[in-house]
Design an enzyme around this catalytic site. Sequence first.
Site, mmCIF file in Angstrom:
data_model
loop_
_atom_site.group_PDB
_atom_site.id
_atom_site.type_symbol
_atom_site.label_atom_id
_atom_site.label_comp_id
_atom_site.label_asym_id
_atom_site.label_seq_id
_atom_site.Cartn_x
_atom_site.Cartn_y
_atom_site.Cartn_z
ATOM 1 N N SER A 67 -6.109 -3.007 -7.310
ATOM 2 C CA SER A 67 -4.664 -3.153 -7.398
ATOM 3 C C SER A 67 -4.213 -2.942 -8.848
ATOM 4 O O SER A 67 -4.545 -1.924 -9.453
ATOM 5 C CB SER A 67 -4.250 -4.527 -6.851
ATOM 6 O OG SER A 67 -2.851 -4.633 -6.735
ATOM 7 N N ASP A 124 -1.497 -0.499 3.640
ATOM 8 C CA ASP A 124 -0.999 -1.184 2.442
ATOM 9 C C ASP A 124 0.485 -1.513 2.574
ATOM 10 O O ASP A 124 1.313 -0.627 2.791
ATOM 11 C CB ASP A 124 -1.221 -0.304 1.214
ATOM 12 C CG ASP A 124 -1.215 -1.097 -0.083
ATOM 13 O OD1 ASP A 124 -0.503 -2.116 -0.157
ATOM 14 O OD2 ASP A 124 -1.937 -0.704 -1.016
ATOM 15 N N HIS A 158 -4.225 -4.349 1.812
ATOM 16 C CA HIS A 158 -4.280 -4.449 0.351
ATOM 17 C C HIS A 158 -5.006 -5.700 -0.165
ATOM 18 O O HIS A 158 -5.859 -5.589 -1.046
ATOM 19 C CB HIS A 158 -2.852 -4.402 -0.211
ATOM 20 C CG HIS A 158 -2.798 -4.349 -1.705
ATOM 21 N ND1 HIS A 158 -2.592 -3.180 -2.405
ATOM 22 C CD2 HIS A 158 -2.921 -5.326 -2.649
ATOM 23 C CE1 HIS A 158 -2.582 -3.441 -3.697
ATOM 24 N NE2 HIS A 158 -2.788 -4.731 -3.867
#
Length: 302
Positions: A96, A220, A276
């Site tokens: 991330s 995501d 995610h």
Amino acid sequence: RPAEVLLILCLSRFIEAIHYRPVVLMHGLTAGNETLINVKRWIETDFPGILVVNVEIGNGAWDSLFMDLNEQVDLFAMTVQNHPGLKSGFNLIGWSQGGLLTRAYIERYNNPPVFNWISWVAPHDGIYGIPNFNAICPDWLCPWINDLMDDLIDMKWIDPLFQRHCSIAAYWKDPFQMETYLETNTFLADINNERLLKNETYKKNFSSLNRALMVYSTADETVIPKESGIFEFYAAGSDYTIVALQSSEQYIQDWIGLRTLNEQGRLIVRSSNCPHPNFDDPECKKWFNLYTRDLLNNTLLS
């Protein structure tokens, strides 16, 4: 026979001097290095004796959001440079926001050098849209996140001071106000080499990688658009049309070396359906095994 004994001794010492290249892990937004403990264990299990350095910047979750991203990059560099086990280089995984920080380290420092760089669901070409923050920090724990998003929407992202104290603002990229973004952005526009004056060191350092892997998730809901994880973003003036990587000016003009890496077979772009915030979960380990594991299977000579 003395010669054979000597040869065997030399070979055994040579083998003992070979060890797995260390791996450095960098966590993401509103998180600390505890989120990568599972990943650290996976690597240590697959590669016995390997050194895995699980970095945390400042106090982790809080500073990941409220510390200037440029300062976070500097602290990351200081951490790896001061670690004696990393002096000969390492493989690097960024998750991330950690994907942005690690790429910035490569472009600005790369000393000690990164061999293989792995990026998981990182907002490389920016974000524009309201993410599902409940997935990574629920309202009861982070009630102020909604206020931050309101500030972003209300144009506070153009304020350099706000960007220095809210990491998200430093990679917020409004496709309807690209000129303003290029004029005021304090981080992303720089490491993406998007301004007229290019930093050739960024391209040189990033192009030096042995392999660069970028993975985005089709599930995501945090990085918007999700394709930003592989350097794809909205076309200027649109919030629905996505420009493919190889059609982007970033790639065509080779601002940081993506085209160079790709044409030499050193850029790997992949997708997964792992949400995610779940890249460290056992059910998502199959994607680690499929994409990441082999890039960690390399050695250094002591």
